[in-house]
Scaffold this motif. Structure first.
Motif: not given
Length: 174
Positions: A5-12, A126-140
Protein backbone atom coordinates in the motif's frame (compact mmCIF):
# COMPACT_ATOMS: atom_id res chain seq x y z
CA UNK A 1 4.53 -3.43 -5.70
CA UNK A 2 1.08 -4.93 -6.05
CA UNK A 3 1.27 -6.25 -2.50
CA UNK A 4 2.20 -2.90 -0.99
CA UNK A 5 0.00 0.00 0.00
CA UNK A 6 1.86 3.03 -1.28
CA UNK A 7 1.58 6.63 -0.16
CA UNK A 8 2.76 9.83 -1.78
CA UNK A 9 4.32 12.13 0.83
CA UNK A 10 4.96 15.76 -0.15
CA UNK A 11 6.63 18.59 1.71
CA UNK A 12 6.48 22.11 0.23
CA UNK A 13 9.20 24.71 0.82
CA UNK A 14 9.73 28.38 0.06
CA UNK A 15 13.47 27.79 0.35
CA UNK A 16 15.30 25.28 -1.86
CA UNK A 17 18.08 24.78 0.69
CA UNK A 18 15.50 23.72 3.32
CA UNK A 19 14.10 21.15 0.85
CA UNK A 20 17.61 19.86 0.11
CA UNK A 21 18.34 19.61 3.84
CA UNK A 22 15.19 17.59 4.55
CA UNK A 23 15.91 15.40 1.52
CA UNK A 24 19.43 14.67 2.79
CA UNK A 25 17.95 13.82 6.20
CA UNK A 26 15.52 11.40 4.53
CA UNK A 27 18.40 9.65 2.79
CA UNK A 28 20.36 9.42 6.04
CA UNK A 29 17.34 8.12 7.98
CA UNK A 30 16.69 5.51 5.30
CA UNK A 31 20.35 4.44 5.37
CA UNK A 32 20.03 4.09 9.17
CA UNK A 33 17.05 1.76 8.69
CA UNK A 34 14.38 4.08 10.12
CA UNK A 35 12.15 3.61 7.05
CA UNK A 36 12.25 2.53 3.43
CA UNK A 37 11.59 4.91 0.56
CA UNK A 38 10.42 3.48 -2.78
CA UNK A 39 11.39 6.66 -4.63
CA UNK A 40 12.11 10.28 -3.77
CA UNK A 41 12.90 13.50 -5.57
CA UNK A 42 13.46 17.15 -4.84
CA UNK A 43 11.69 19.41 -7.30
CA UNK A 44 12.34 23.10 -7.69
CA UNK A 45 10.28 25.41 -9.85
CA UNK A 46 11.79 28.72 -10.90
CA UNK A 47 9.95 31.99 -11.34
CA UNK A 48 9.31 31.16 -15.01
CA UNK A 49 7.71 27.84 -14.08
CA UNK A 50 10.56 25.58 -15.26
CA UNK A 51 11.05 22.50 -13.10
CA UNK A 52 14.33 20.91 -12.03
CA UNK A 53 14.27 17.42 -10.54
CA UNK A 54 16.90 15.71 -8.40
CA UNK A 55 16.43 11.99 -7.87
CA UNK A 56 17.28 9.96 -4.81
CA UNK A 57 20.98 9.04 -4.96
CA UNK A 58 21.59 10.12 -8.57
CA UNK A 59 21.89 13.91 -8.69
CA UNK A 60 20.05 16.12 -11.13
CA UNK A 61 18.07 14.04 -13.58
CA UNK A 62 15.99 16.50 -15.48
CA UNK A 63 15.31 20.11 -16.32
CA UNK A 64 12.57 20.16 -18.90
CA UNK A 65 13.82 16.81 -20.25
CA UNK A 66 13.43 13.05 -19.84
CA UNK A 67 14.04 11.61 -16.37
CA UNK A 68 14.99 8.21 -15.13
CA UNK A 69 12.17 5.77 -14.48
CA UNK A 70 12.25 6.28 -10.69
CA UNK A 71 12.05 10.05 -10.85
CA UNK A 72 9.44 9.90 -13.60
CA UNK A 73 7.16 7.69 -11.52
CA UNK A 74 7.43 9.96 -8.48
CA UNK A 75 6.82 13.08 -10.56
CA UNK A 76 3.94 11.42 -12.44
CA UNK A 77 2.23 10.41 -9.21
CA UNK A 78 2.81 13.87 -7.74
CA UNK A 79 1.49 15.79 -10.73
CA UNK A 80 0.73 13.98 -13.99
CA UNK A 81 0.51 17.29 -15.90
CA UNK A 82 4.13 18.09 -14.97
CA UNK A 83 5.32 14.76 -16.30
CA UNK A 84 3.29 15.23 -19.46
CA UNK A 85 4.85 18.64 -20.01
CA UNK A 86 8.40 17.30 -19.74
CA UNK A 87 8.35 13.59 -20.67
CA UNK A 88 10.15 12.47 -23.79
CA UNK A 89 9.58 9.21 -25.64
CA UNK A 90 7.01 7.79 -28.00
CA UNK A 91 5.76 5.07 -25.68
CA UNK A 92 4.60 7.32 -22.89
CA UNK A 93 2.18 9.70 -24.60
CA UNK A 94 -1.03 7.67 -24.30
CA UNK A 95 -0.37 6.70 -20.69
CA UNK A 96 0.38 10.29 -19.71
CA UNK A 97 -2.88 11.33 -21.35
CA UNK A 98 -4.73 8.72 -19.30
CA UNK A 99 -3.00 9.91 -16.12
CA UNK A 100 -3.92 13.53 -16.83
CA UNK A 101 -7.54 12.45 -17.23
CA UNK A 102 -7.40 10.43 -13.99
CA UNK A 103 -5.77 13.37 -12.26
CA UNK A 104 -8.81 15.45 -13.11
CA UNK A 105 -11.38 12.73 -12.37
CA UNK A 106 -9.88 10.85 -9.42
CA UNK A 107 -7.61 13.50 -7.96
CA UNK A 108 -4.41 11.54 -8.58
CA UNK A 109 -1.50 13.60 -7.33
CA UNK A 110 -1.76 17.01 -5.77
CA UNK A 111 -2.32 20.57 -6.90
CA UNK A 112 1.02 21.71 -8.34
CA UNK A 113 0.27 25.37 -7.76
CA UNK A 114 -0.33 24.71 -4.07
CA UNK A 115 2.60 22.37 -3.38
CA UNK A 116 5.07 23.57 -6.04
CA UNK A 117 4.22 27.14 -6.99
CA UNK A 118 6.67 29.20 -9.00
CA UNK A 119 9.76 30.07 -6.97
CA UNK A 120 9.46 27.11 -4.57
CA UNK A 121 10.68 23.56 -3.95
CA UNK A 122 9.18 20.28 -2.79
CA UNK A 123 10.35 16.93 -1.50
CA UNK A 124 8.20 14.16 -2.94
CA UNK A 125 8.53 10.57 -1.75
CA UNK A 126 6.70 7.34 -2.48
CA UNK A 127 6.70 5.05 0.55
CA UNK A 128 4.91 2.00 1.89
CA UNK A 129 2.04 3.23 4.07
CA UNK A 130 3.69 1.79 7.19
CA UNK A 131 6.37 4.51 6.85
CA UNK A 132 4.20 7.45 5.74
CA UNK A 133 3.91 9.13 9.15
CA UNK A 134 7.64 8.82 9.84
CA UNK A 135 8.58 10.21 6.44
CA UNK A 136 6.07 13.06 6.70
CA UNK A 137 7.36 13.92 10.19
CA UNK A 138 10.95 13.86 8.90
CA UNK A 139 10.16 16.80 6.59
CA UNK A 140 10.72 19.16 9.52
CA UNK A 141 11.47 22.30 7.48
CA UNK A 142 8.43 22.03 5.18
CA UNK A 143 5.82 24.79 5.32
CA UNK A 144 3.13 22.33 4.16
CA UNK A 145 2.90 18.55 4.17
CA UNK A 146 0.48 16.08 2.68
CA UNK A 147 0.19 12.30 2.47
CA UNK A 148 -2.01 10.72 -0.15
CA UNK A 149 -2.72 7.05 -0.91
CA UNK A 150 -1.58 5.78 -4.30
CA UNK A 151 -3.48 3.22 -6.32
CA UNK A 152 -0.97 0.39 -6.84
CA UNK A 153 -2.26 -0.13 -10.38
CA UNK A 154 -1.51 3.51 -11.21
CA UNK A 155 2.00 3.12 -9.81
CA UNK A 156 2.71 -0.03 -11.81
CA UNK A 157 1.17 1.30 -15.04
CA UNK A 158 3.17 4.52 -14.89
CA UNK A 159 6.37 2.65 -14.00
CA UNK A 160 5.97 0.31 -17.00
CA UNK A 161 5.18 3.16 -19.40
CA UNK A 162 8.19 5.19 -18.33
CA UNK A 163 10.46 2.15 -18.56
CA UNK A 164 9.16 1.37 -22.05
CA UNK A 165 9.64 5.00 -23.06
CA UNK A 166 13.25 4.86 -21.85
CA UNK A 167 13.82 1.61 -23.76
CA UNK A 168 12.39 3.26 -26.91
CA UNK A 169 14.81 6.17 -26.47
CA UNK A 170 17.74 3.79 -25.92
CA UNK A 171 16.90 1.87 -29.12
CA UNK A 172 16.54 5.09 -31.10
CA UNK A 173 19.94 6.34 -29.99
CA UNK A 174 21.73 3.04 -30.71
Amino acid sequence: MADKNLVLVVGAYDDESAAESDYQSLKEDQAAGQFDIVGAVVMSRDDDGKVEVKEHETGTVGKGAAWGAGAGVVVGLFAPPLLAATAVGAGIGAVIGAFRKRHDEKQIGVDVDEYLPKGSSAVIAVVDDQWADRVENALVKAEKRISKAIDSGDYEELQKAIQKSQEDLDKASS
